[in-house]
Every structure is written in structure tokens, then in C-alpha cells.
Design a protein around this motif. Structure first.
Motif, PDB file in Angstrom:
ATOM      1  N   PRO A 145       0.836  -1.200   0.000  1.00 12.62           N
ATOM      2  CA  PRO A 145       0.000   0.000   0.000  1.00 12.62           C
ATOM      3  C   PRO A 145       0.877   1.260   0.000  1.00 12.62           C
ATOM      4  CG  PRO A 145       0.160  -0.854   2.209  1.00 12.62           C
ATOM      5  CD  PRO A 145       0.856  -1.856   1.317  1.00 12.62           C
ATOM      6  N   ILE A 146       0.277   2.385  -0.320  1.00 11.01           N
ATOM      7  CA  ILE A 146       1.033   3.632  -0.365  1.00 11.01           C
ATOM      8  C   ILE A 146       1.416   4.077   1.041  1.00 11.01           C
ATOM      9  CG2 ILE A 146       0.905   6.092  -0.908  1.00 11.01           C
ATOM     10  CD1 ILE A 146      -0.799   5.399  -3.293  1.00 11.01           C
ATOM     11  N   VAL A 147       2.714   4.292   1.227  1.00 10.57           N
ATOM     12  CA  VAL A 147       3.237   4.859   2.472  1.00 10.57           C
ATOM     13  C   VAL A 147       4.177   5.994   2.089  1.00 10.57           C
ATOM     14  CG1 VAL A 147       4.520   4.473   4.600  1.00 10.57           C
ATOM     15  CG2 VAL A 147       3.091   2.633   3.661  1.00 10.57           C
ATOM     16  N   LEU A 148       3.901   7.177   2.584  1.00 14.17           N
ATOM     17  CA  LEU A 148       4.704   8.349   2.282  1.00 14.17           C
ATOM     18  C   LEU A 148       5.378   8.863   3.545  1.00 14.17           C
ATOM     19  CD1 LEU A 148       2.155  10.282   0.030  1.00 14.17           C
ATOM     20  CD2 LEU A 148       3.947   8.713  -0.707  1.00 14.17           C
ATOM     21  N   GLU A 149       6.567   9.434   3.364  1.00 17.18           N
ATOM     22  CA  GLU A 149       7.287  10.026   4.494  1.00 17.18           C
ATOM     23  C   GLU A 149       7.541  11.501   4.210  1.00 17.18           C
ATOM     24  OE1 GLU A 149      10.526   7.988   6.850  1.00 17.18           O
ATOM     25  OE2 GLU A 149      11.737   9.472   5.752  1.00 17.18           O
ATOM     26  N   PHE A 150       7.280  12.355   5.208  1.00 17.08           N
ATOM     27  CA  PHE A 150       7.478  13.795   5.091  1.00 17.08           C
ATOM     28  C   PHE A 150       8.460  14.250   6.157  1.00 17.08           C
ATOM     29  CE2 PHE A 150       3.303  12.840   3.418  1.00 17.08           C
ATOM     30  CZ  PHE A 150       3.246  13.581   2.247  1.00 17.08           C
ATOM     31  N   VAL A 151       9.527  14.951   5.725  1.00 16.79           N
ATOM     32  CA  VAL A 151      10.538  15.487   6.639  1.00 16.79           C
ATOM     33  C   VAL A 151      10.505  17.007   6.530  1.00 16.79           C
ATOM     34  CG1 VAL A 151      12.996  15.603   7.189  1.00 16.79           C
ATOM     35  CG2 VAL A 151      11.984  13.436   6.413  1.00 16.79           C
ATOM     36  N   PRO A 152      10.345  17.727   7.654  1.00 19.12           N
ATOM     37  CA  PRO A 152      10.234  19.193   7.591  1.00 19.12           C
ATOM     38  C   PRO A 152      11.474  19.855   6.998  1.00 19.12           C
ATOM     39  CG  PRO A 152       9.545  18.384   9.738  1.00 19.12           C
ATOM     40  CD  PRO A 152      10.188  17.225   9.028  1.00 19.12           C
ATOM     41  N   LYS A 153      11.254  20.856   6.163  1.00 16.89           N
ATOM     42  CA  LYS A 153      12.343  21.683   5.660  1.00 16.89           C
ATOM     43  C   LYS A 153      12.786  22.650   6.765  1.00 16.89           C
ATOM     44  CE  LYS A 153      10.550  21.619   0.897  1.00 16.89           C
ATOM     45  NZ  LYS A 153      10.033  22.455  -0.211  1.00 16.89           N
ATOM     46  N   PRO A 154      14.025  23.153   6.710  1.00 13.49           N
ATOM     47  CA  PRO A 154      14.490  24.096   7.741  1.00 13.49           C
ATOM     48  C   PRO A 154      13.607  25.329   7.875  1.00 13.49           C
ATOM     49  CG  PRO A 154      16.338  23.277   6.471  1.00 13.49           C
ATOM     50  CD  PRO A 154      15.101  22.776   5.784  1.00 13.49           C
ATOM     51  N   SER A 155      12.922  25.709   6.818  1.00 13.72           N
ATOM     52  CA  SER A 155      12.067  26.896   6.857  1.00 13.72           C
ATOM     53  C   SER A 155      10.689  26.618   7.446  1.00 13.72           C
ATOM     54  CB  SER A 155      11.898  27.465   5.447  1.00 13.72           C
ATOM     55  OG  SER A 155      11.322  26.491   4.581  1.00 13.72           O
ATOM     56  N   ALA A 156      10.363  25.358   7.663  1.00 17.15           N
ATOM     57  CA  ALA A 156       9.038  24.992   8.154  1.00 17.15           C
ATOM     58  C   ALA A 156       8.887  25.325   9.630  1.00 17.15           C
ATOM     59  CB  ALA A 156       8.785  23.504   7.934  1.00 17.15           C
ATOM     60  N   THR A 157       7.673  25.707  10.038  1.00 10.29           N
ATOM     61  CA  THR A 157       7.419  26.023  11.437  1.00 10.29           C
ATOM     62  C   THR A 157       7.580  24.801  12.339  1.00 10.29           C
ATOM     63  OG1 THR A 157       5.054  25.650  11.087  1.00 10.29           O
ATOM     64  CG2 THR A 157       5.846  27.910  10.882  1.00 10.29           C
ATOM     65  N   SER A 158       7.444  23.617  11.775  1.00  9.75           N
ATOM     66  CA  SER A 158       7.551  22.381  12.554  1.00  9.75           C
ATOM     67  C   SER A 158       8.976  21.824  12.598  1.00  9.75           C
ATOM     68  CB  SER A 158       6.615  21.324  11.970  1.00  9.75           C
ATOM     69  OG  SER A 158       6.948  21.066  10.615  1.00  9.75           O
ATOM     70  N   PHE A 159       9.941  22.507  11.967  1.00  8.42           N
ATOM     71  CA  PHE A 159      11.288  21.952  11.828  1.00  8.42           C
ATOM     72  C   PHE A 159      11.932  21.628  13.181  1.00  8.42           C
ATOM     73  CE2 PHE A 159      15.932  22.576  11.536  1.00  8.42           C
ATOM     74  CZ  PHE A 159      16.242  21.578  10.629  1.00  8.42           C
ATOM     75  N   ASN A 160      11.739  22.472  14.175  1.00  3.95           N
ATOM     76  CA  ASN A 160      12.357  22.268  15.488  1.00  3.95           C
ATOM     77  C   ASN A 160      11.588  21.281  16.359  1.00  3.95           C
ATOM     78  OD1 ASN A 160      14.522  24.088  15.030  1.00  3.95           O
ATOM     79  ND2 ASN A 160      13.179  25.816  15.526  1.00  3.95           N
ATOM     80  N   ILE A 161      10.434  20.821  15.873  1.00  7.40           N
ATOM     81  CA  ILE A 161       9.595  19.915  16.664  1.00  7.40           C
ATOM     82  C   ILE A 161       9.564  18.519  16.071  1.00  7.40           C
ATOM     83  CG2 ILE A 161       7.271  19.512  17.574  1.00  7.40           C
ATOM     84  CD1 ILE A 161       6.796  22.543  17.322  1.00  7.40           C
TER      85      ILE A 161
END
Length: 210
Positions: A145-161
Motif C-alpha cells: 500500500p502507499i506509504v509516504l514520508e514527510f521530513v520538515p524543511k528548515p524553513s518549516a514552522t515544525s522543523f524544530n519539533i
């Protein structure tokens, strides 16, 4: 406490409504998913949410249901360990919890924090996944099945979390089966959707707070 865990889960994903660009294969796949999910007008699904807290060596487990009815109805019911209900209709968000047994109502336009949370939540549950590419690097972990992974970019508000988010889809690709969030402090959250009903009538009691 339940409201705190719910909004941390939504806000930590840090969605943005603007479209980004990535690998053509990712763009094509997200477009295909969005097309399939666009046909979903009502949705009722049970969820099991596990939040692992490293500092306390503890896991918090929440169970409940999510209800969606286009164009503007959304409800999040937590049944265990205690009851909490949140209903969003248009500009109004209403909440009830078992501890206070009180209903709170507020206007989203007058409460920017809630407005941001709800808008991000709508992006997630409406299936507009291409908007994630503005703040995340995406890759395909599995195609069946489809499984995707997302990694925050340094500019993203979630990057430090957030360290990474993994999203698995049901076999028919019409909705999410599981979300896993790994935080940089080593805490983690998993949200599993089960017994999902698509385009079936929703009992009006789903929009009631009692």
C-alpha cells in the motif's frame, strides 16, 4: 489534557496552504490521491491515538471517532479514557469535555490560534496533500500500500519539533489508514483509523455536544 494532545497533534504538523514542488513522481502520486479523496463527501471512522512520552516513560492512549460532512461539518469525539467532543461548523467551534461538563463556543475569526489549527486540520482531512510540499521533503516508502514520508524543511514552522511524519493509505487509496509522527525530543504519536465508512449517512447526533 485531551484538548492539549489533540491540538498539539494538529499544530505540530505545520501545514501550509500554498503549493510547493518536489519530485515529479511525488507530485503525480499526491495528485492521484487528491483526486480519489475528492469524491469523499461524508466520512465516519474510528481512531486509536497513542502518544509516547519519553520523559515520563509513559504512553497515553486515546480512542474515539472522526466525522466529516462536506462542505463545512467536522467532529472529533474522544470516548476513552474520558469523553471530549469538538464540533466545527463554518466559523464556529464548539467543545465539551467530561471533566467540566460545559460547552464552550467561540468564533474562529476572532481566535487566530484556533483558526490556524482548524484550517490545518481541514487540509489534512480534506486530502489536499500537495500543500505539504511547501514545508516538507517527501518520499515514497511503499507503493502497495502507499506509504509516504514527510521530513520538515528548515524553513518549516515544525522543523524544530518534528523529525518526520509517515502516512499510510488504505488499499483503495480513498483515505488514510495510519499516521505516525516522530518528534525530535523522541516523543512519538501514532493515529490509526479503523472501520472507516465513506459516503454513508451520518447520524445527526455526531454534531451534538452532550
Amino acid at each position: 489534557m485531551l484538548k492539549k494532545f489533540f491540538f498539539i497533534f494538529i499544530l505540530s504538523l505545520g501545514f501550509s496552504p500554498s503549493l510547493g514542488y518536489s519530485d515529479p513522481e511525488i507530485n503525480f502520486l499526491l495528485g492521484r490521491l487528491e483526486e480519489k479523496i475528492s469524491g469523499v463527501k461524508t466520512l465516519e471512522t474510528e481512531f486509536i491515538q497513542e502518544k509516547k512520552l519519553i520523559v515520563f516513560n509513559n504512553t497515553v492512549v486515546l480512542k474515539g471517532k472522526v466525522f466529516i460532512q462536506e462542505p463545512d461539518l467536522f467532529a472529533w469525539h474522544t470516548d476513552k479514557p474520558v469523553r471530549y467532543i469538538m464540533v466545527v461548523k463554518g466559523d464556529i467551534i464548539r467543545q465539551w469535555d467530561e471533566d467540566t461538563r460545559q460547552v464552550q463556543s467561540l468564533s474562529l475569526s476572532r481566535n487566530p490560534t484556533f483558526l490556524v489549527a482548524v484550517n490545518q486540520m481541514k487540509v489534512w482531512f480534506s486530502g489536499k496533500y500537495s500543500s505539504l510540499l511547501n514545508d516538507y521533503e517527501a518520499k515514497i516508502i511503499s507503493s502497495k500500500p502507499i506509504v509516504l514520508e514527510f521530513v520538515p524543511k528548515p524553513s518549516a514552522t515544525s522543523f524544530n519539533i518534528i523529525k518526520k511524519v509517515r502516512m499510510a493509505f488504505q488499499d483503495d487509496e480513498r483515505y488514510i489508514a495510519r499516521i505516525d509522527i516522530e518528534e525530535k525530543n523522541q516523543d512519538s504519536t501514532s493515529l490509526v483509523f479503523i472501520n472507516t465508512k465513506i459516503n454513508s449517512p451520518i447520524n445527526p447526533s455526531a454534531w451534538e455536544l452532550r
